[in-house]
Write an enzyme that holds these catalytic residues in place. Structure first.
Site, PDB file in Angstrom:
ATOM      1  N   GLU A  89     -17.748  90.934  75.242  1.00  0.00           N
ATOM      2  CA  GLU A  89     -17.179  90.482  73.973  1.00  0.00           C
ATOM      3  C   GLU A  89     -16.715  89.030  74.041  1.00  0.00           C
ATOM      4  O   GLU A  89     -16.822  88.295  73.071  1.00  0.00           O
ATOM      5  CB  GLU A  89     -16.031  91.415  73.567  1.00  0.00           C
ATOM      6  CG  GLU A  89     -16.558  92.760  73.062  1.00  0.00           C
ATOM      7  CD  GLU A  89     -15.535  93.870  73.030  1.00  0.00           C
ATOM      8  OE1 GLU A  89     -15.248  94.447  74.090  1.00  0.00           O
ATOM      9  OE2 GLU A  89     -15.009  94.153  71.957  1.00  0.00           O
ATOM     10  N   ARG A 105      -6.873 108.751  71.915  1.00  0.00           N
ATOM     11  CA  ARG A 105      -6.963 108.975  70.465  1.00  0.00           C
ATOM     12  C   ARG A 105      -7.779 110.234  70.166  1.00  0.00           C
ATOM     13  O   ARG A 105      -8.772 110.500  70.826  1.00  0.00           O
ATOM     14  CB  ARG A 105      -7.641 107.798  69.765  1.00  0.00           C
ATOM     15  CG  ARG A 105      -6.852 106.508  69.812  1.00  0.00           C
ATOM     16  CD  ARG A 105      -7.503 105.467  68.887  1.00  0.00           C
ATOM     17  NE  ARG A 105      -6.977 104.142  69.136  1.00  0.00           N
ATOM     18  CZ  ARG A 105      -7.704 103.115  69.556  1.00  0.00           C
ATOM     19  NH1 ARG A 105      -9.004 103.256  69.776  1.00  0.00           N
ATOM     20  NH2 ARG A 105      -7.146 101.944  69.753  1.00  0.00           N
ATOM     21  N   HIS A 119     -14.895  97.230  67.091  1.00  0.00           N
ATOM     22  CA  HIS A 119     -15.795  96.929  68.213  1.00  0.00           C
ATOM     23  C   HIS A 119     -17.051  96.210  67.716  1.00  0.00           C
ATOM     24  O   HIS A 119     -18.096  96.253  68.378  1.00  0.00           O
ATOM     25  CB  HIS A 119     -16.257  98.202  68.953  1.00  0.00           C
ATOM     26  CG  HIS A 119     -15.194  98.893  69.747  1.00  0.00           C
ATOM     27  ND1 HIS A 119     -15.138 100.270  69.833  1.00  0.00           N
ATOM     28  CD2 HIS A 119     -14.190  98.425  70.501  1.00  0.00           C
ATOM     29  CE1 HIS A 119     -14.112 100.615  70.608  1.00  0.00           C
ATOM     30  NE2 HIS A 119     -13.519  99.503  71.020  1.00  0.00           N
ATOM     31  N   ARG A 175     -10.158  86.330  69.040  1.00  0.00           N
ATOM     32  CA  ARG A 175     -10.507  87.651  68.533  1.00  0.00           C
ATOM     33  C   ARG A 175      -9.491  88.020  67.450  1.00  0.00           C
ATOM     34  O   ARG A 175      -8.281  87.895  67.649  1.00  0.00           O
ATOM     35  CB  ARG A 175     -10.439  88.675  69.655  1.00  0.00           C
ATOM     36  CG  ARG A 175     -10.661  90.070  69.158  1.00  0.00           C
ATOM     37  CD  ARG A 175     -10.324  91.077  70.204  1.00  0.00           C
ATOM     38  NE  ARG A 175     -10.575  92.415  69.688  1.00  0.00           N
ATOM     39  CZ  ARG A 175      -9.860  93.470  70.027  1.00  0.00           C
ATOM     40  NH1 ARG A 175      -8.875  93.356  70.882  1.00  0.00           N
ATOM     41  NH2 ARG A 175     -10.138  94.644  69.531  1.00  0.00           N
ATOM     42  N   ASN A 227      -7.645  86.582  73.303  1.00  0.00           N
ATOM     43  CA  ASN A 227      -7.504  87.898  72.689  1.00  0.00           C
ATOM     44  C   ASN A 227      -6.025  88.272  72.781  1.00  0.00           C
ATOM     45  O   ASN A 227      -5.533  88.661  73.835  1.00  0.00           O
ATOM     46  CB  ASN A 227      -8.374  88.914  73.442  1.00  0.00           C
ATOM     47  CG  ASN A 227      -8.261  90.312  72.857  1.00  0.00           C
ATOM     48  OD1 ASN A 227      -7.487  90.543  71.935  1.00  0.00           O
ATOM     49  ND2 ASN A 227      -9.031  91.229  73.400  1.00  0.00           N
TER      50      ASN A 227
END
Ligand code: ADP
Length: 396
Positions: free
Chosen positions: A383, A240, A179, A90, A7
């Site tokens: 993940e 965020r 996601h 990823r 990743n």
């Protein structure tokens, strides 16, 4: 087969080696401060982290250092690199070009590059990591797993923004969602452990981490999700803002004399629970502050929970019902207080939480009471394992 999962970010690279037969992690770690100075963190299963400060001018040196660590005679987990059967990468944005994971080829990478404009901070870094691996591991099959792919099943009424249609046609302006690997993994796993038939189910997955998103998964397919063209939309997150009136953005920019980049930085990095509380983006800090009577920390947590609950209401309408709600990621897996606060809004759906079961942290568990009309589960996401599974499925 042993699968290396990568990743890659702009200055960091996270990795795991997973044995796909046992699904055990053999080693994991990360490279930090690539292009600045460089630090390698390497952790073989069952041992402590080993941290080494070592120069990493580019991602290629970072990948090389990871590979060296994996075969290091002292604490490596592989005898030789030939044991790595495949690499899973990823990739953040697959636009409308990728509806599922794909084997990496020159042609495939060209298509990924065409999505760069949609994720200028992430996709170029993902591609740099892929190229570094391809150079150092020629001949090893590699697969790209996209954050956006799972959500490509959304219907147009869910993914379109109500802006001129030409902006969608010309520039691909629409909701993509992120996601996806986690929403896919968690919805499948939730169905499996609860005995619900995935192909005849209405599942809402709340991925509540530092980045947070929620999805409506109908019969195993994503039909709506809260993140949009970028991960900025939707829930209140660590830093965020989530949903906001664009006019407020223009107003702040004018008042604070900020350009586009400045105001986007404010919305991405200085907003969310951090911006509201002024304390932290981390829920552990926020809850500690709330307990000490910090009103803004309490407001931040209240806003976070309220927004999640509103989305659960919306997605229940989108699917005309809900069978199961699954909480996952850092906050969703570990924080019973937040889960309880969210579920308190959902009494109208017949959601009832078992207070004892809801004490669970980081483990798979049913947390709804036996007489709850909706099943509620904690399902830890994974993940990396999902990427390893996708990789093996495509290279076998
Ligand atoms: P990301 O992957 O988006 O960086 P994570 O899924 O790791 O985020 O989630 C990070 C968040 O999870 C932080 O706000 C952190 O406080 C929270 N978290 C992690 N562990 C715990 C815990 N044991 N109790 C409460 N919150 C936790």
């Amino acid at each position: 087969m042993k699968v290396l999962v990568i990743n890659c970010g702009s200055s960091s690279l996270k990795y795991q080696v997973i044995d796909s037969d046992t699904e055990k992690v053999l080693a994991k770690g990360l490279c930090e401060r690539i292009g600045i100075d460089g630090r390698l963190v390497y952790q073989p299963a069952g041992s402590d982290k080993i941290k080494t400060d070592v120069a990493m001018p580019t991602h290629k040196e970072a990948v090389k250092l990871v590979l060296d660590a994996l075969v290091n005679p002292e604490n490596g987990v592989l005898k030789s690199l030939s044991e790595i059967g495949a690499v899973g990468h990823r990739i953040v944005h697959g636009g409308e070009k990728f509806t599922r994971s794909a084997v990496i080829t020159d042609e495939m990478l060209k298509k990924v590059e065409e999505c760069n404009e949609l994720a200028p901070l992430h996709n170029p870094a993902n591609i740099i990591g892929i190229n570094a691996c391809r150079e150092l591991m020629p001949g090893v099959p590699m697969v790209g797993v996209f954050d956006t792919a799972f959500h490509q099943t959304m219907p147009a009424k869910a993914y379109m923004y109500a802006v001129p249609y030409e902006d969608y046609e010309k520039y691909g302006v629409r909701r993509y969602g992120f996601h996806g690997t986690s929403h896919s993994f968690v919805s499948k796993r939730a169905a499996e452990v609860s005995g619900v038939d995935l192909h005849n189910s209405k599942i809402i997955v709340a991925h509540l981490g530092n980045g947070a998103s929620i999805s409506a998964v109908l019969n195993g397919e994503s039909v709506d999700t809260s993140m949009g063209l970028s991960p900025l939309e939707g829930l209140v997150m660590g830093t965020r803002s989530g949903d906001i009136d664009p006019t407020a953005v223009q107003y702040i920019a004018k008042k604070e004399n900020l350009d586009f980049d400045g105001v986007m930085n404010l919305l991405n990095k200085k907003s969310g629970v951090l911006g509201i509380s002024g304390v932290s983006s981390d829920f552990r800090d926020l809850l500690a502050a709330e307990e000490e009577g910090n009103k803004r920390a309490k407001l931040a947590v209240d806003m976070f929970c309220y927004r999640v609950a509103k989305y659960i209401g919306a997605y229940t309408a989108a699917m005309n019902g809900v069978d199961l709600i699954a909480f996952t990621a850092g906050v969703g897996e570990n924080n019973g207080f937040v889960r309880e606060q969210i579920c308190e809004y959902l009494g109208f759906l017949g959601v009832k939480i078992d207070a004892e079961a809801n004490k669970v942290a980081g483990e798979e568990k049913k947390i709804s009471a036996d007489d709850s009309k909706v099943l509620v589960y904690v399902i830890p996401t994974n993940e990396e394992l999902a990427i390893a599974r996708e990789t093996v499925a495509l290279v076998k």
